[in-house]
Each structure stands twice: as C-alpha cells, then as structure tokens.
Write a protein that holds these residues in place. Structure first.
Motif, PDB file in Angstrom:
ATOM      1  N   LEU A 137       0.811  -1.202   0.048  1.00 42.33           N
ATOM      2  CA  LEU A 137      -0.083  -0.096   0.023  1.00 42.33           C
ATOM      3  C   LEU A 137       0.865   1.158  -0.067  1.00 42.33           C
ATOM      4  O   LEU A 137       0.685   2.426  -0.783  1.00 42.33           O
ATOM      5  CB  LEU A 137      -1.042  -0.092   1.203  1.00 42.33           C
ATOM      6  CG  LEU A 137      -1.804  -1.154   1.240  1.00 42.33           C
ATOM      7  CD1 LEU A 137      -2.987  -1.086   2.573  1.00 42.33           C
ATOM      8  CD2 LEU A 137      -3.040  -1.025  -0.089  1.00 42.33           C
ATOM      9  N   LEU A 153      -0.419  -6.853  -4.822  1.00 43.41           N
ATOM     10  CA  LEU A 153      -1.541  -6.952  -3.560  1.00 43.41           C
ATOM     11  C   LEU A 153      -1.920  -8.146  -3.703  1.00 43.41           C
ATOM     12  O   LEU A 153      -1.931  -8.893  -2.546  1.00 43.41           O
ATOM     13  CB  LEU A 153      -2.232  -5.758  -3.595  1.00 43.41           C
ATOM     14  CG  LEU A 153      -2.928  -5.277  -2.458  1.00 43.41           C
ATOM     15  CD1 LEU A 153      -1.637  -4.992  -1.543  1.00 43.41           C
ATOM     16  CD2 LEU A 153      -3.757  -4.140  -2.746  1.00 43.41           C
ATOM     17  N   PHE A 154      -2.520  -8.912  -4.893  1.00 42.26           N
ATOM     18  CA  PHE A 154      -2.979  -9.998  -5.080  1.00 42.26           C
ATOM     19  C   PHE A 154      -2.152 -11.067  -4.552  1.00 42.26           C
ATOM     20  O   PHE A 154      -2.423 -11.863  -3.614  1.00 42.26           O
ATOM     21  CB  PHE A 154      -3.214 -10.315  -6.496  1.00 42.26           C
ATOM     22  CG  PHE A 154      -4.299 -11.286  -6.841  1.00 42.26           C
ATOM     23  CD1 PHE A 154      -5.629 -10.751  -7.138  1.00 42.26           C
ATOM     24  CD2 PHE A 154      -4.098 -12.583  -6.972  1.00 42.26           C
ATOM     25  CE1 PHE A 154      -6.475 -11.511  -7.344  1.00 42.26           C
ATOM     26  CE2 PHE A 154      -4.968 -13.403  -7.320  1.00 42.26           C
ATOM     27  CZ  PHE A 154      -6.293 -12.994  -7.487  1.00 42.26           C
ATOM     28  N   MET A 200      -1.043 -11.013  -0.725  1.00 47.41           N
ATOM     29  CA  MET A 200      -2.382 -11.224   0.488  1.00 47.41           C
ATOM     30  C   MET A 200      -2.313 -12.918   0.431  1.00 47.41           C
ATOM     31  O   MET A 200      -2.656 -13.351   1.450  1.00 47.41           O
ATOM     32  CB  MET A 200      -3.503 -10.814  -0.177  1.00 47.41           C
ATOM     33  CG  MET A 200      -3.768  -9.287   0.072  1.00 47.41           C
ATOM     34  SD  MET A 200      -5.214  -9.016  -0.775  1.00 47.41           S
ATOM     35  CE  MET A 200      -5.648  -7.302  -0.187  1.00 47.41           C
ATOM     36  N   ASP A 215      -7.686  -5.082  10.542  1.00 44.88           N
ATOM     37  CA  ASP A 215      -6.590  -3.975  10.612  1.00 44.88           C
ATOM     38  C   ASP A 215      -7.382  -2.674  10.462  1.00 44.88           C
ATOM     39  O   ASP A 215      -7.950  -2.271   9.236  1.00 44.88           O
ATOM     40  CB  ASP A 215      -5.801  -4.119   9.137  1.00 44.88           C
ATOM     41  CG  ASP A 215      -4.656  -3.234   9.002  1.00 44.88           C
ATOM     42  OD1 ASP A 215      -4.768  -2.192   9.392  1.00 44.88           O
ATOM     43  OD2 ASP A 215      -3.688  -3.914   8.592  1.00 44.88           O
ATOM     44  N   VAL A 239      -6.645   0.393   7.666  1.00 43.03           N
ATOM     45  CA  VAL A 239      -7.028  -0.136   6.203  1.00 43.03           C
ATOM     46  C   VAL A 239      -8.692  -0.283   5.965  1.00 43.03           C
ATOM     47  O   VAL A 239      -9.356   0.072   5.199  1.00 43.03           O
ATOM     48  CB  VAL A 239      -6.264  -1.236   5.685  1.00 43.03           C
ATOM     49  CG1 VAL A 239      -6.552  -1.673   4.329  1.00 43.03           C
ATOM     50  CG2 VAL A 239      -4.635  -1.063   6.036  1.00 43.03           C
ATOM     51  N   VAL A 292     -10.401  -0.289  -7.853  1.00 42.94           N
ATOM     52  CA  VAL A 292     -10.481  -1.640  -7.346  1.00 42.94           C
ATOM     53  C   VAL A 292      -9.729  -1.963  -5.662  1.00 42.94           C
ATOM     54  O   VAL A 292      -9.824  -2.680  -5.167  1.00 42.94           O
ATOM     55  CB  VAL A 292      -9.763  -2.602  -8.576  1.00 42.94           C
ATOM     56  CG1 VAL A 292      -8.214  -2.285  -8.419  1.00 42.94           C
ATOM     57  CG2 VAL A 292      -9.597  -4.075  -7.896  1.00 42.94           C
ATOM     58  N   TYR A 293      -8.985  -0.712  -5.540  1.00 42.98           N
ATOM     59  CA  TYR A 293      -8.468  -0.462  -4.461  1.00 42.98           C
ATOM     60  C   TYR A 293      -9.219  -0.854  -3.069  1.00 42.98           C
ATOM     61  O   TYR A 293      -8.931  -1.172  -2.001  1.00 42.98           O
ATOM     62  CB  TYR A 293      -7.390   0.367  -4.236  1.00 42.98           C
ATOM     63  CG  TYR A 293      -6.046   0.180  -5.111  1.00 42.98           C
ATOM     64  CD1 TYR A 293      -5.234  -1.055  -4.691  1.00 42.98           C
ATOM     65  CD2 TYR A 293      -5.620   0.711  -6.066  1.00 42.98           C
ATOM     66  CE1 TYR A 293      -4.264  -1.407  -5.284  1.00 42.98           C
ATOM     67  CE2 TYR A 293      -4.566   0.394  -6.807  1.00 42.98           C
ATOM     68  CZ  TYR A 293      -3.983  -0.722  -6.402  1.00 42.98           C
ATOM     69  OH  TYR A 293      -2.621  -1.091  -7.102  1.00 42.98           O
ATOM     70  N   ILE A 335     -10.267  -4.249  -2.561  1.00 45.20           N
ATOM     71  CA  ILE A 335      -9.380  -5.267  -2.405  1.00 45.20           C
ATOM     72  C   ILE A 335      -9.033  -5.029  -0.608  1.00 45.20           C
ATOM     73  O   ILE A 335      -8.961  -5.607   0.127  1.00 45.20           O
ATOM     74  CB  ILE A 335      -7.923  -5.211  -2.993  1.00 45.20           C
ATOM     75  CG1 ILE A 335      -8.261  -5.577  -4.357  1.00 45.20           C
ATOM     76  CG2 ILE A 335      -7.035  -6.009  -2.561  1.00 45.20           C
ATOM     77  CD1 ILE A 335      -7.065  -5.491  -5.379  1.00 45.20           C
ATOM     78  N   MET A 336      -8.813  -3.755  -0.566  1.00 50.47           N
ATOM     79  CA  MET A 336      -8.215  -3.476   0.822  1.00 50.47           C
ATOM     80  C   MET A 336      -9.583  -3.660   2.092  1.00 50.47           C
ATOM     81  O   MET A 336      -9.182  -4.089   2.903  1.00 50.47           O
ATOM     82  CB  MET A 336      -7.833  -1.642   1.131  1.00 50.47           C
ATOM     83  CG  MET A 336      -6.852  -1.510   0.470  1.00 50.47           C
ATOM     84  SD  MET A 336      -6.558   0.298  -0.115  1.00 50.47           S
ATOM     85  CE  MET A 336      -6.711   1.017   1.387  1.00 50.47           C
ATOM     86  N   TRP A 373      -9.642  -7.419   2.204  1.00 51.32           N
ATOM     87  CA  TRP A 373      -8.424  -7.916   3.073  1.00 51.32           C
ATOM     88  C   TRP A 373      -8.309  -7.268   4.760  1.00 51.32           C
ATOM     89  O   TRP A 373      -8.266  -8.412   5.439  1.00 51.32           O
ATOM     90  CB  TRP A 373      -7.315  -7.448   2.486  1.00 51.32           C
ATOM     91  CG  TRP A 373      -5.916  -7.829   3.214  1.00 51.32           C
ATOM     92  CD1 TRP A 373      -5.569  -9.161   3.200  1.00 51.32           C
ATOM     93  CD2 TRP A 373      -5.161  -7.039   4.094  1.00 51.32           C
ATOM     94  NE1 TRP A 373      -4.389  -9.047   4.054  1.00 51.32           N
ATOM     95  CE2 TRP A 373      -3.980  -7.925   4.559  1.00 51.32           C
ATOM     96  CE3 TRP A 373      -5.245  -5.927   4.705  1.00 51.32           C
ATOM     97  CZ2 TRP A 373      -3.109  -7.536   5.404  1.00 51.32           C
ATOM     98  CZ3 TRP A 373      -4.375  -5.166   5.584  1.00 51.32           C
ATOM     99  CH2 TRP A 373      -3.292  -6.184   6.076  1.00 51.32           C
ATOM    100  N   PHE A 432     -12.628 -11.830   1.818  1.00 51.01           N
ATOM    101  CA  PHE A 432     -11.342 -12.024   1.199  1.00 51.01           C
ATOM    102  C   PHE A 432     -11.609 -12.641   0.002  1.00 51.01           C
ATOM    103  O   PHE A 432     -10.903 -12.279  -0.966  1.00 51.01           O
ATOM    104  CB  PHE A 432     -10.474 -12.702   2.104  1.00 51.01           C
ATOM    105  CG  PHE A 432      -9.053 -12.815   1.357  1.00 51.01           C
ATOM    106  CD1 PHE A 432      -8.349 -11.496   1.467  1.00 51.01           C
ATOM    107  CD2 PHE A 432      -8.575 -13.984   1.310  1.00 51.01           C
ATOM    108  CE1 PHE A 432      -6.972 -11.682   0.795  1.00 51.01           C
ATOM    109  CE2 PHE A 432      -7.229 -14.176   0.530  1.00 51.01           C
ATOM    110  CZ  PHE A 432      -6.344 -12.935   0.537  1.00 51.01           C
ATOM    111  N   LEU A 484     -10.662 -10.863  -3.858  1.00 48.81           N
ATOM    112  CA  LEU A 484     -10.123 -11.503  -4.931  1.00 48.81           C
ATOM    113  C   LEU A 484     -10.536 -11.672  -6.295  1.00 48.81           C
ATOM    114  O   LEU A 484     -10.023 -11.320  -7.549  1.00 48.81           O
ATOM    115  CB  LEU A 484      -9.570 -13.043  -4.431  1.00 48.81           C
ATOM    116  CG  LEU A 484      -8.605 -12.868  -3.180  1.00 48.81           C
ATOM    117  CD1 LEU A 484      -7.985 -14.301  -2.957  1.00 48.81           C
ATOM    118  CD2 LEU A 484      -7.139 -12.168  -3.430  1.00 48.81           C
ATOM    119  N   ALA A 504      -9.344  -9.683  -9.965  1.00 47.86           N
ATOM    120  CA  ALA A 504      -9.385 -10.542 -11.189  1.00 47.86           C
ATOM    121  C   ALA A 504     -10.250  -9.816 -12.232  1.00 47.86           C
ATOM    122  O   ALA A 504      -9.773  -9.692 -13.327  1.00 47.86           O
ATOM    123  CB  ALA A 504      -9.233 -11.982 -11.037  1.00 47.86           C
TER     124      ALA A 504
END
Lengths: 202, 358
Positions: free
Chosen positions: A32, A70-71, A74, B82, B85, B130-131, B134-135, B138, B146, B150, B154
């Motif tokens: 990040l 990141l993929f 993780m 987390d 994030v 997309v972040y 994803i963040m 996660w 999760f 993922l 993709a």
C-alpha cells in the motif's frame, strides 16, 4: 510558489512512502505504501508538465502491476519472525549496496547540475504539440524499430508465461457455449409417453 | 479574465476551483438519492412490485431516510481487522468515485478541469477503484470478504483491458484525448456521434463503433460490479462479499461510491459515444439563444442521456441472471479482448487509408 509547495509536498510523500515500504512489518502495508509512492511520483510528473507519463504511471503501475502485487502478497503466508532472523547477517551487504547507490546518485546529480555531463540533445520536433503527440511522433518515427523490438520482447515473455502454466488435463468436461446456445427443444428434449405402472425403458 | 485580478492568484484560483467542485459534487450527491430510488423502482417494476412507496410521495424521500439510518447506526469494527485499512477502504472508494467527475464536460464550457489527457485520467481513476474493494476485503480479516475481494481484483483487471481498447477506438476517431473536444467534434446531429462513426464520411465505421459501444457498456457493468457481474458480492455464495463486515457510515460510503461510479460510467458512455451534451438534431434557432441558456440546453441533453443509460443499467440488473465466474473470464478475455483489438486495427487502417485518411 504554488508549484514549489506542490513539489516539496509530493516529493516528501514519495520519499516517506518509500521509507514505509521497507520499514512496515506487514507486507500488505508495504504494497500500500508502494502504491502511495507511485501515485505521488505521478503527481511529480504532472508538476513537470509530463501529464501523459503521469497518467500512464497510474494506469500501468498503480492500476495493474500493484494490484497483482497486492494479490500475490495477500495470498502468501509470510513468516515475519523467520524473515527478521537474518537481519544482522545481511545488514553489511545491504548497507554496502545502499551506500554504493547513494554515492552514484550524488556523483551523477552533481555532474549533471554543474554541466559536466553532455546532456542528450532533445530534438524539439514540434514544440507546439502537446506531449502526447510529441511522444507519439518520436516513438513511431525515430525509434520505431526499438519500440517494435520492445513490444516483441514483451510478447515473447507473455507467450513464455502462458506456455509455462498451460496444462491440458484429459478427462475434464468442458463447457461449449456454442453447443449450449445452439440447443433446441428437439435436440435437448425427448417426449416419452409413459404407461402407468411400467416406468421408462432406457 | 484580467490577469491581474484576484481570481488569477493562487488563492483566488483555489477558491474558484473549490466552488466549481462543490457545484458538481453537491447536485450530484442529491441526484444520487433519486438515482438510487430509480434503481429500486425499476427493479421493483420488472418484478411487478411497487418498490419503496412509503416515505414521502411515491417514496421520493426513501433514500434520505436510508441516509439518516446509516449515519445514526453504530460502526462495528471486527476484532481482528486492520483498523486503519478497514476504514480507509470505503473512504478511498468514495473519493475515487467523485474525483472522476473532474473532467466530465456537462455543457459547453462547463467542466471543472479541461485537461488534455481527460480520457486517460478517467481510465486511470477507474482502474484505481479496485483498491477500495481489495483493501476492504483484506482488512476485514474474514473468509468471505477476502474471497470477494480476490474475485473483484481479477475481474476488474480483466475488463479494464477491453475498456482500454474501446477507448483507443474513440481516441482514433476523435484524434484527441480531451473530453470537451471529443464532444465538440460530435456536433451537428446524431449521425455525427461516435457510435455511428463520427460523421457521414465515416459511416462504414458504424459497423465497428456500434459493437464497441455495446462492449463498453457491458464492460462498464463488470467494472462497477453491477449485476450480472456482481460476483464480488454474490449473496448466494459469499453472503455479501467484501461488504460483509461493514456497517453504518463506512457501508454507506461503499454504496454511494459504487453508485457514483455507475453514474460516471453512464456519463462516460454518453460523452464518448453519444455526443455528450450535443442535441440529437441541431436546431438552428438554438444558436441565437444567449450562451447561458445554450449551456443549460446542453446540460439537459447530457442529463437525459445519463438517465437513459442509468435506466439500461437498472433494467440489466433486474432481468439478467448472474454470470458464473469462468463464464465472466471467458467473456472478457476470449470475446471482448479479441473483438476490441480487431476494432482498433480496423479503425486505425480506416483513418490512414480511408476517404478521410492522412
């Protein structure tokens, strides 16, 4: 003045984020920070008037490469304790590499700043064009063979990656979309008259 | 504007820009409440239900009631999450969805930032979207979020490739990446819109551009995680995907961000293919009107087009069943990518060897 503020802000964030990449304990945080550093580097490009390169940096590195980073990070289950054990042992080598890099950069920067380096003569082909069109002209006229060769190298790398990972497993039932769409009631269905108490003969 | 005036100094410029941003963002967020209601009403209409109809006349105030409910609820942060994030992700989604509007031309001369790389800027911003997902997935530190994130990573990376090639076809037709210039080139009537090849001399290219517009529409469904491509939040498999652990305002930010992205995609489709704020038929007497009135006239067409494409988004959500994951990947990589690459080659050849060739 505004430009100077923008530059120092972006530069400070870039360097700070770069430090965050190597100092975070969690690899996902590292990625990040890496993204933040890419993004502020793109901002630095904009302050220099290279908005096309800035956008490409965001699209390619932040939007695609870092997503895959990141993929992968993780998905990995990294053991941090094991990673930290060798720290003292690798410290001298790492320090040496960092020191050499720092000295090289300082030498180059002083040489360039004091005019000791023969600066690559940049042909101002079309000073009136925006930089997208200038880059296009230069890439597709002066350097077209190098550009195509670079594309070829990437193509070979891509084919190589596909060849390494492609597996043909026998005995797997694959979906054929064409067959499915072409199915009609006639080919997909059979009407059977059943007499009570007898069942169907296969 | 006078170069010595207060508005030309950095301070004045900042004030003016902030005012312009507010002039875009505030009406957009209010309009969003009604877009959300329209979405639910369309969905309900297809299923022969009434949809929200209790709060306010025809349920018009439903979205505002939802807003109050979301904001007043407690924010629950999972124990193993987390925290930083986890909270950053919805904020990022929301902010990235809004910054894209900076380059959208609403009417003649009405654009916050008239930059040369407008198309690329939008492409870059949408690839950052997309972040948030994803963040969020996660940081929730849970299985379903999760998996959802993922899938989303993709999916969005795959469809960005074909979106990129479709954008290249439009740039080839227009010869510029400035969105305002792209719209201005489509003036004169609907036959000059890029979806019909951008002008009568390019009419054969309509055979290429109409499929490109369709591909762009479908890819933007995938890019915004709308049904039938809402695999990141597939409720039958992943409960709600990356949003499982979110509640209260962070969830609201995710939801608004997603919807703003959808409306942004509608705006982008109408700007790139359907002439943006240009009227479908160029009425001569419009040119005699005062510039401000002409701007509002353009804004009206722009809003109508955006509403039309939003209606299509809503209808698709209501009537198309969700894709399976491998079918989604097959569509993106094996159908859209080769088609759009072929279209880029054909259009480039047309530009060089065609009647209007260089």
């Amino acid at each position: 003045m505004a430009l100077a503020i923008a530059f120092y802000l972006l530069a400070a964030v870039t360097v700070g984020a770069g430090f965050g990449v190597v100092s975070s304990r969690n690899p996902v945080h590292s990625v990040l920070f890496l993204i933040l550093s890419f993004f502020s580097a793109a901002g630095l490009f904009v302050t220099m008037g290279a908005e096309f390169l800035a956008m490409l940096l965001v699209v390619v590195y932040v939007g695609a490469v870092a997503v895959l980073f990141l993929f992968v990070v993780m998905m990995l289950d990294v053991d941090f304790a094991a990673l930290r054990q060798g720290f003292a042992r690798y410290m001298p080598v790492g320090g040496l590499v960092a020191g050499v890099l720092a000295v090289e950069m300082i030498v180059i920067a002083t040489a360039a700043a004091t005019g000791g380096v023969h600066k690559a003569d940049s042909p101002q082909l079309h000073p009136e064009l925006p930089n997208i069109e200038t880059i296009g002209h230069v890439l597709y006229t002066d350097y077209v063979y190098f550009f195509q060769a670079a594309g070829l190298v990437l193509l070979v790398a891509m084919i190589g990656a596909i060849v390494l990972t492609l597996r043909h497993k026998p005995g797997v039932r694959r979906q054929s979309i064409v067959d499915q769409v072409a199915r009609t009631p006639k080919s997909g269905m059979r009407v059977v008259q059943i007499k009570p108490g007898q069942g169907i003969e296969q | 504007m006078d170069a010595n005036s207060f508005w030309a100094t950095p301070g004045g410029w900042t004030l003016i820009t902030v005012a312009q941003i507010m002039a875009v963002v505030l009406p957009l967020l209010v309009a969003l409440a009604f877009f959300m209601l329209a979405d639910r009403k369309i969905w309900a209409g297809v299923q022969m239900r009434k949809g929200p109809n209790v709060v306010g006349p025809f349920g018009l105030l439903q979205s505002f009631a939802d807003l109050i409910k979301f904001v007043l609820k407690e924010i629950v942060i999972p124990d193993g999450a987390d925290k930083f994030v986890f909270l950053l992700a919805p904020v990022l989604t929301f902010v990235l969805a809004l910054v894209g509007w900076a380059v959208i031309p609403f009417a003649p001369g009405w654009v916050v930032s008239d930059i040369n790389v407008g198309v690329l800027y939008l492409f870059a911003i949408s690839s950052l979207g997309v972040y948030g997902i994803i963040m969020g997935g996660w940081a929730s530190n849970s299985k379903y979020p999760f998996l959802g994130s993922l899938r989303s990573a993709a999916q969005m990376v795959s469809y960005e490739v074909s979106i990129g090639f479709v954008i290249v076809t439009v740039i080839l037709l227009a010869g510029t990446m400035n969105l305002q210039a792209i719209v201005e080139q489509q003036a004169g009537g609907f036959w000059n819109w890029n979806v019909f090849g951008g002008g009568l001399h390019n009419l054969p290219m309509a055979l290429v551009m109409i499929p490109m517009a369709v591909i762009f529409f479908i890819s933007s469904l995938a890019e915004t995680n709308r049904p039938p491509f809402d695999l990141p939040e597939a409720e039958s498999e992943l409960v709600a995907g990356y949003q499982v652990e979110y509640s209260s305002s962070p969830f609201l930010l995710f939801m608004i961000g997603e919807l703003v992205n959808i409306v942004l995609m509608c705006a982008l489709i109408s700007v790139m293919f359907f002439g943006g704020w240009q009227a479908p038929i160029d009425l001569p007497f419009v040119h005699d009107w005062p510039p401000t009135v002409q701007s509002f006239y353009g804004l009206m067409w722009f809003v109508l087009k955006v509403c039309f494409f939003f209606f299509l988004f809503g209808i698709v959500k209501a009537i198309v069943p969700r894709y399976r994951y491998d079918q989604l990947m097959r569509l993106g990589w094996k159908v859209f990518l080769p088609t759009s690459m072929a279209a880029v080659a054909i259009l480039a050849a047309w530009r060089v060897f065609g009647p209007a060739g260089a």
